[in-house]
Design a protein around this motif. Sequence first.
Motif, PDB file in Angstrom:
ATOM      1  N   CYS A  84      12.125  48.358  64.464  1.00  0.00           N
ATOM      2  CA  CYS A  84      12.456  48.581  62.921  1.00  0.00           C
ATOM      3  C   CYS A  84      11.563  49.445  62.276  1.00  0.00           C
ATOM      4  N   GLY A  85      10.281  49.628  62.863  1.00  0.00           N
ATOM      5  CA  GLY A  85       9.326  50.215  62.165  1.00  0.00           C
ATOM      6  C   GLY A  85       8.711  49.740  60.851  1.00  0.00           C
ATOM      7  N   THR A  86       8.634  48.309  60.956  1.00  0.00           N
ATOM      8  CA  THR A  86       8.034  47.738  59.950  1.00  0.00           C
ATOM      9  C   THR A  86       6.609  47.184  60.533  1.00  0.00           C
ATOM     10  N   PRO A  87       5.581  47.023  59.528  1.00  0.00           N
ATOM     11  CA  PRO A  87       4.162  46.614  59.976  1.00  0.00           C
ATOM     12  C   PRO A  87       4.104  44.857  60.423  1.00  0.00           C
ATOM     13  N   ILE A  88       5.310  44.341  59.896  1.00  0.00           N
ATOM     14  CA  ILE A  88       5.297  42.894  60.270  1.00  0.00           C
ATOM     15  C   ILE A  88       6.613  42.352  60.857  1.00  0.00           C
TER      16      ILE A  88
END
Lengths: 123, 662
Positions: B42-46
Amino acid sequence: MKILIIDDEADIRKIARLSLVRVGGLEVVEAGSGAEGVRTAEAERPDAILLDVMMPGIDGPATLALLRAGESTSKIPVLFLTAKAMSAEIDRLKALGAVAVLTKPFDPMTLPAEVKAALERPR
Amino acid sequence: MADTPQAPADEAARLEALARYQILEAPEQDFDDLARMAAHVCGTPIALVSLLDAERERFKSRVGWDVTEAPRAISFCSHAIQGRELFVVKDAAADPRFAQNPLVLGPPGIRFYAGAQLLTPEGHAIGTLSVIDRAPRELSAHQNEVLVALARQLIHVMELRRRLHELRESNSERTGVQRALKETEERYRDLFEGASDLIQAVSPDGRFLYTNRAWRDTLGYSAADVGALRFFDVIHPQHRGEAADVMQWVLEGGDVDTAQLVLVSKDGRRIVAEGSLSCKRVDGQPVATRAILRDVTERRRTEERLRVSEARTRSILDNMLGGLITLDGAGTLESINPAGERIFGYRPEELVGQHLGVLLPDLPGQDKAAFLKNEFPKALGRVTEWQGRRKNGEAFPFELSMFEFDTEAGRHFAGNVRDVSERHEVERLKKEFVSTVSHELRTPLTSIRGSLSLLASGILGELPSEAQEAVSIADRNALRLIGLINDILDLERFESGRIEMNMGDVELQDVLQRSVEAVKGVAGQQGIALEIRNPGARAWADADRLVQVVVNLLGNAIKFSKAGQSVTLEAEQKPPFVEVRVIDRGRGIPPALREAVFERFKQVETSDSRDKGGTGLGLAICKVIVERHGGEIGVLSEEGRGSTFFFRVPEAAARGGQARAS
């Protein structure tokens, strides 16, 4: 001295008679039962009576009582003759008023002396 | 304030499902990998794997944000689980539900949130797999799809783990059961093996499947022996039929609680065993008959001995002629044997439970119970005479002797009862008879003896010398016969106690002198000297009876002395007795006869009664007389040197003291 022998046994009367007459020199009359004895005593007035204790009918003690009751016989001394030699029996008979109690079997050689001695004893 | 959604409708079931996974507390490496894949795709940091319980959102896996939990009130997850679609918040700051959320305003500063529900196979959402960004944004359809797929993978892993866990649990349970089973079996084996009862299991074809130690010890077989044994080998040959019947019954399905099997040991001993048998079946088919038996041989033997002993005692009691009663301490009759019932005229069992008083006549003016209490102890240990009353009211004399005994129930008394009414009657008749004999024998003897005496005297005429001799013999023997009759009567009267003793304080000197007086004629004729030695003893006695004894002893002494010998008569005080001794220097008495001379008709030589005269009863009479005094009589003798006859009677002082004391 005249002795009346009252005993239902004729043999005993005979022996006693022989003894008293032949050894003792006494006169003897006999009776075979108490009743006859009382009549003989009244008729003969003996000086003493030899009276058997055990007799059928009127026995020795009863005869003694009749003799004592009779006027003419009340004073005649009575000597019992008994086959029961126990002292209690002898005492009982003496208490009835007999002058002596002689025991059977008696010795014919000494019988007259015993009778005389009893009669001479002070009463 | 942040907007907090209501708990979903399936909350309870959801929490239950959550609990089933039991992974809330442990961090899971597998989940971390999935979380990392989600963040990457998803390309999210978390990225977070959250499980939502009643109060909190727990982060089981965290990528990019290092907290472990958050209150449910502010959690995005609690919103996400409401639906079944991917829950997406494009810009939390612009969303009224989250604009004021501390997680939006503060760290980690959430602006974008997308959460896929973790749905159990039953359809409960127990948490989420979420991706978070600190800037508003959107996910592509592909990214959405992957996130939902990862969430499915995640629950799949959890489900696998749960199953694995369950499997492990059940596995460990199974081994536990096996261990417990093994322990139980050992325990039972121990119990069976160590039991004192005989335990066996026998196959339907008669082989022993199991025997315990007591079984083997009792029957004398080793464990090795048992393998070759068959059931009927241990059954006593005479009892195989009944054993077969029992086995048949058990094999056919009946249980037996108290069977008796008569076994036989290896060395041939007969063993009576008693116990229960049952049959084990598998699929309805018998596979073993099991028996738990107890060796009752000794008990049976004891019971048998007891039974025999009881039967014997009962038989004795029932058949004995004497009555036997037992009483409790209060005088209540506990038992009475048939003879006792006959004596008192009651039917069996009528008397049990009644007071002893019922057997006694009424006592005018006296309480029977009180009378018994006083009189009863007198019967303990000795024979006492009582007046009894039969059921029909008839009074009769009985003898009673009692003894005490104790049982667990307390003190009891037992009494021997003897009806003596017949004996009393016999005594009365005997007395009469003796009196009659006395008269009936004496009368003819008076005639015989009188006639002989007159004949012998010669007063009736001299007899030829031979006739004289014959008459003398007859006379002497008639005299002996009279003496014999007198002695028999005397003895009888003494023994029956019918001669009264005229007891008194007696000067022995009188007795000795009277006795010497009586025999001195005979002594003189035979040339025998008599001497008296007496320091002045005094006895408590019947003087006439003592004379009778001394005369008798002197007579014997004279008879067995020779002319020129002397006979000594001594009296001596030997407290509490006075001893009188008659000492001769004659032929003496052989030791074997010293006791016998006091018996009736026992003379030292059979010729004595002919040669020496005497009836053979003199010493027997002496003995009775001395014993009536409470004394004793005896003889010391040396053969050829003479005899000393002695007797002892109580001294006057002793008796006087007694009289004063009482």
